[in-house]
Design a protein around this motif. Structure first.
Motif, mmCIF file in Angstrom:
data_model
loop_
_atom_site.group_PDB
_atom_site.id
_atom_site.type_symbol
_atom_site.label_atom_id
_atom_site.label_comp_id
_atom_site.label_asym_id
_atom_site.label_seq_id
_atom_site.Cartn_x
_atom_site.Cartn_y
_atom_site.Cartn_z
ATOM 1 N N ALA A 1 0.680 -1.144 0.141
ATOM 2 C CA ALA A 1 -0.067 -0.088 -0.064
ATOM 3 C C ALA A 1 0.886 1.372 0.107
ATOM 4 O O ALA A 1 0.577 2.355 -0.598
ATOM 5 C CB ALA A 1 -0.979 0.179 1.126
ATOM 6 N N SER A 2 1.872 1.306 0.754
ATOM 7 C CA SER A 2 2.916 2.303 0.828
ATOM 8 C C SER A 2 3.535 2.654 -0.273
ATOM 9 O O SER A 2 3.678 3.692 -0.865
ATOM 10 C CB SER A 2 3.880 2.062 2.004
ATOM 11 N N ALA A 3 4.055 1.538 -1.112
ATOM 12 C CA ALA A 3 4.706 1.655 -2.339
ATOM 13 C C ALA A 3 3.727 2.150 -3.455
ATOM 14 O O ALA A 3 4.106 3.112 -4.178
ATOM 15 C CB ALA A 3 5.001 0.161 -2.770
ATOM 16 N N ARG A 4 2.376 1.952 -3.373
ATOM 17 C CA ARG A 4 1.495 2.456 -4.334
ATOM 18 C C ARG A 4 1.386 3.873 -4.278
ATOM 19 O O ARG A 4 1.409 4.754 -5.046
ATOM 20 C CB ARG A 4 0.174 1.645 -4.486
ATOM 21 N N ARG A 5 0.941 4.342 -2.939
ATOM 22 C CA ARG A 5 0.818 5.818 -2.382
ATOM 23 C C ARG A 5 2.247 6.440 -2.924
ATOM 24 O O ARG A 5 1.775 7.674 -3.254
ATOM 25 C CB ARG A 5 0.688 5.846 -0.950
ATOM 26 N N GLU A 6 3.284 5.937 -2.898
ATOM 27 C CA GLU A 6 4.653 6.593 -3.099
ATOM 28 C C GLU A 6 4.887 6.448 -4.367
ATOM 29 O O GLU A 6 5.898 7.063 -5.106
ATOM 30 C CB GLU A 6 5.745 6.284 -2.035
ATOM 31 N N LYS A 7 4.024 5.832 -5.352
ATOM 32 C CA LYS A 7 4.250 5.594 -6.947
ATOM 33 C C LYS A 7 5.475 4.854 -7.086
ATOM 34 O O LYS A 7 6.290 5.101 -8.039
ATOM 35 C CB LYS A 7 4.291 7.076 -7.697
ATOM 36 N N ARG A 8 6.083 3.849 -6.284
ATOM 37 C CA ARG A 8 7.043 3.230 -6.344
ATOM 38 C C ARG A 8 6.436 1.929 -7.197
ATOM 39 O O ARG A 8 7.468 0.803 -7.303
ATOM 40 C CB ARG A 8 7.841 2.572 -5.028
ATOM 41 N N ILE A 9 5.346 1.795 -7.672
ATOM 42 C CA ILE A 9 4.932 0.559 -8.641
ATOM 43 C C ILE A 9 4.417 1.290 -9.742
ATOM 44 O O ILE A 9 3.427 2.186 -9.708
ATOM 45 C CB ILE A 9 3.777 -0.208 -7.626
ATOM 46 N N GLY A 10 5.024 1.232 -10.817
ATOM 47 C CA GLY A 10 4.746 1.797 -12.007
ATOM 48 C C GLY A 10 5.588 1.363 -13.143
ATOM 49 O O GLY A 10 6.033 0.177 -13.390
ATOM 50 N N ARG A 11 6.307 2.494 -13.764
ATOM 51 C CA ARG A 11 7.323 2.327 -14.952
ATOM 52 C C ARG A 11 8.625 2.247 -14.152
ATOM 53 O O ARG A 11 9.003 3.474 -13.740
ATOM 54 C CB ARG A 11 6.769 3.238 -15.862
ATOM 55 N N VAL A 12 9.493 1.127 -14.243
ATOM 56 C CA VAL A 12 10.631 1.184 -13.755
ATOM 57 C C VAL A 12 11.752 0.709 -14.902
ATOM 58 O O VAL A 12 11.483 -0.392 -15.549
ATOM 59 C CB VAL A 12 10.997 0.245 -12.631
ATOM 60 N N ALA A 13 12.760 1.305 -15.172
ATOM 61 C CA ALA A 13 13.788 1.226 -16.285
ATOM 62 C C ALA A 13 14.960 0.330 -15.897
ATOM 63 O O ALA A 13 15.128 0.576 -14.757
ATOM 64 C CB ALA A 13 14.241 2.426 -16.983
ATOM 65 N N ARG A 14 15.697 -0.591 -16.364
ATOM 66 C CA ARG A 14 16.924 -1.178 -16.156
ATOM 67 C C ARG A 14 17.985 -0.225 -16.465
ATOM 68 O O ARG A 14 18.018 0.496 -17.585
ATOM 69 C CB ARG A 14 16.895 -2.382 -16.998
ATOM 70 N N ASP A 15 18.844 -0.268 -15.692
ATOM 71 C CA ASP A 15 20.156 0.683 -15.967
ATOM 72 C C ASP A 15 21.119 -0.419 -16.513
ATOM 73 O O ASP A 15 21.397 -1.534 -16.248
ATOM 74 C CB ASP A 15 20.850 0.781 -14.410
ATOM 75 N N PRO A 16 21.163 -0.084 -18.014
ATOM 76 C CA PRO A 16 22.277 -0.683 -18.810
ATOM 77 C C PRO A 16 23.633 -0.997 -18.437
ATOM 78 O O PRO A 16 24.296 -2.192 -18.946
ATOM 79 C CB PRO A 16 22.084 -0.150 -20.187
ATOM 80 N N LEU A 17 24.271 -0.346 -17.407
ATOM 81 C CA LEU A 17 25.566 -0.493 -16.880
ATOM 82 C C LEU A 17 25.746 -1.427 -15.842
ATOM 83 O O LEU A 17 26.848 -1.757 -15.635
ATOM 84 C CB LEU A 17 25.994 0.820 -16.608
ATOM 85 N N LEU A 18 24.391 -1.975 -15.172
ATOM 86 C CA LEU A 18 24.510 -2.813 -14.143
ATOM 87 C C LEU A 18 23.806 -4.251 -14.402
ATOM 88 O O LEU A 18 23.056 -4.366 -15.183
ATOM 89 C CB LEU A 18 23.922 -1.944 -12.719
ATOM 90 N N GLU A 19 24.456 -5.103 -13.278
ATOM 91 C CA GLU A 19 24.085 -6.609 -13.552
ATOM 92 C C GLU A 19 22.758 -6.620 -13.176
ATOM 93 O O GLU A 19 22.060 -6.147 -12.378
ATOM 94 C CB GLU A 19 24.919 -7.292 -12.704
ATOM 95 N N VAL A 20 21.848 -7.699 -13.744
ATOM 96 C CA VAL A 20 20.633 -8.007 -13.201
ATOM 97 C C VAL A 20 20.901 -9.487 -12.788
ATOM 98 O O VAL A 20 21.558 -10.366 -13.453
ATOM 99 C CB VAL A 20 19.598 -8.092 -14.723
ATOM 100 N N ARG A 21 20.209 -9.751 -11.679
ATOM 101 C CA ARG A 21 20.041 -10.977 -11.138
ATOM 102 C C ARG A 21 18.787 -11.769 -11.121
ATOM 103 O O ARG A 21 17.807 -11.128 -10.925
ATOM 104 C CB ARG A 21 20.679 -11.035 -9.592
ATOM 105 N N ALA A 22 18.803 -12.999 -11.222
ATOM 106 C CA ALA A 22 17.721 -13.863 -11.324
ATOM 107 C C ALA A 22 17.594 -14.609 -9.752
ATOM 108 O O ALA A 22 18.398 -15.315 -9.497
ATOM 109 C CB ALA A 22 17.772 -14.742 -12.315
ATOM 110 N N TYR A 23 16.590 -14.252 -8.967
ATOM 111 C CA TYR A 23 16.395 -14.999 -7.622
ATOM 112 C C TYR A 23 15.283 -16.125 -8.079
ATOM 113 O O TYR A 23 14.012 -15.863 -8.353
ATOM 114 C CB TYR A 23 15.887 -13.947 -6.699
ATOM 115 N N TRP A 24 15.527 -17.230 -7.661
ATOM 116 C CA TRP A 24 14.759 -18.490 -8.041
ATOM 117 C C TRP A 24 13.968 -18.912 -6.537
ATOM 118 O O TRP A 24 14.583 -18.895 -5.529
ATOM 119 C CB TRP A 24 15.796 -19.624 -8.342
ATOM 120 N N ASP A 25 12.787 -19.497 -6.934
ATOM 121 C CA ASP A 25 12.286 -20.524 -5.844
ATOM 122 C C ASP A 25 12.061 -21.660 -6.592
ATOM 123 O O ASP A 25 11.209 -21.697 -7.795
ATOM 124 C CB ASP A 25 10.853 -20.106 -5.266
#
Length: 395
Positions: free
Chosen positions: A197-221
């Protein structure tokens, strides 16, 4: 309306049964029996047509008979019932796909100007429910879908209007689900309800871009293969300064490792490091080899987080709660994962009033994978410094 339909068919000389079903029904007390009785008695010509007993409803001409059943335990016996003219499934949100697969072929009767019908009524709760996917997301040919709400009721009472306005003011996160037919955004008592709920109010759920210079990691279950296996869930996450960017989410049931690898490569990201829970090093997961070794052979960097021992689930939950203020979600690609986090909740023993730990349901796999992100981050502050797990020799 089921009684009206029975009357219409009976007047045409058609004989058969009306099935009133729910997914779970242990006795007639949990059925729609009393509701149907009350409806019939409220209309004189229906009351004249039907004979009503303590545990039965049938037409006086013997052509129409009501049957009440729970699908979860009786669907195989329902398949043997003769001449089902109409099946009304109420409270259908919880009906499983296996029940639909067995029930629907039993509705096969038809005449010159009529055919068996299936009526489904439910309050939407999750877009992942089998009922939503089957009847709203991809409705059968010829289906009629009607949404009925409080504002369609000309007799909507003042007491409910006061409750509606109270929910709108004091429970805005649940208002759309309770009153407007929207999906339930979070489960009561969900572990991450306030954080989302806080993330939605603070608009931290929306459009987020990847930084092309940094690594992406895959976290599994890790799940398994086969129709009854647990789901495999993956979050693609990037750490940008103090931000944790949740870029993508994946979940699949019963698929082999190759399917998961294909998805990772199809997303267009650089080959990520795969971070696995401790069971990623176990050999029974992929036909005598581990996920760890199989992913290494596929060209991925692999880290395995050691077993946290007793209390691991609680540790994941608390770690993710602490991490949440730094989390940003790309809603378009992580929506299903966010929904799982919003649903993930404690299993309760209501009689004793105690919690029994996390409920293991459809949401727990994505939640466990998300918890792995937080555990790795909390333990090492910067997951780029997580020491590589020394792999076991694969024989």
């Amino acid at each position: 309306m089921s009684a009206v339909r029975g009357y219409q068919l009976g007047m045409q000389g058609v004989e058969g049964q009306i099935l009133c079903a729910r997914e779970f029904m242990n006795s007639l007390d949990e059925s729609s029996l009393e509701e149907v009785k009350k409806a019939i008695r409220s209309v004189d010509w229906l009351d004249a047509y039907y004979e009503i007993g303590e545990k039965y409803i049938r037409s006086k001409d013997g052509r129409i008979r009501y049957v009440f059943a729970g699908l979860a335990r009786n669907v195989d016996s329902i398949k043997s019932k003769s001449r089902l003219l109409l099946c009304w499934v109420d409270e259908a949100e919880t009906v499983l796909e296996t029940s639909w697969l067995k029930l629907i072929p039993t509705l096969r009767e038809e005449g010159e100007d009529w055919q068996s019908e299936l009526w489904v009524t439910w309050n939407p709760e999750s877009k992942n429910s089998a009922t939503h996917k089957r009847f709203r997301e991809a409705p059968p040919q010829g289906a009629r879908i009607v949404e009925i709400n409080w504002h369609d009721n000309p007799f909507f009472p003042a007491i409910l209007e006061r409750k509606r306005l109270d929910d709108k003011e004091n429970r805005p996160d649940d208002y759309d689900w309770i009153w407007e037919g929207g999906f339930r955004q979070q489960m009561a008592g969900a572990y991450y309800a306030s954080q989302i709920a806080s993330a939605r109010r603070e608009k931290r759920i929306g459009r987020v871009a990847r930084d092309p210079l940094l690594e992406v990691r895959a976290y599994w279950d890790i799940g398994g293969t086969g129709a009854k296996a647990d789901a495999t869930a993956i979050w693609l996450v990037q750490f940008v300064g103090k931000e944790v960017r949740w870029l993508d989410h994946y979940e699949a049931v019963g698929q082999p490792l190759e399917a998961h690898v294909q998805w990772l490569r199809s997303r267009g990201y650089p080959v990520p490091t795969c971070v696995l829970p401790h069971d990623g090093a176990n050999h029974e997961k992929v036909f005598a080899v581990s996920y760890e070794s199989a992913l290494r052979q596929a060209g991925f960097n692999v880290l395995v987080i050691p077993n946290q021992g007793r209390g691991a689930a609680s540790a994941r939950i608390e770690a993710l709660r602490r991490l949440f203020p730094a989390c940003w979600f790309n809603e378009e690609t992580t929506g299903a994962g966010i929904e799982a986090l919003a649903w993930y909740h404690e299993k309760r023993d209501d009689q004793r009033g105690i919690g029994l730990g996390p409920e293991h349901d459809w949401s727990s796999h994505s939640a466990d994978a998300a918890g792995l992100v937080a555990v790795a981050h909390a333990a090492h502050r910067d997951t780029r410094k997580v020491p590589k797990y020394k792999p076991r020799k694969v024989v």
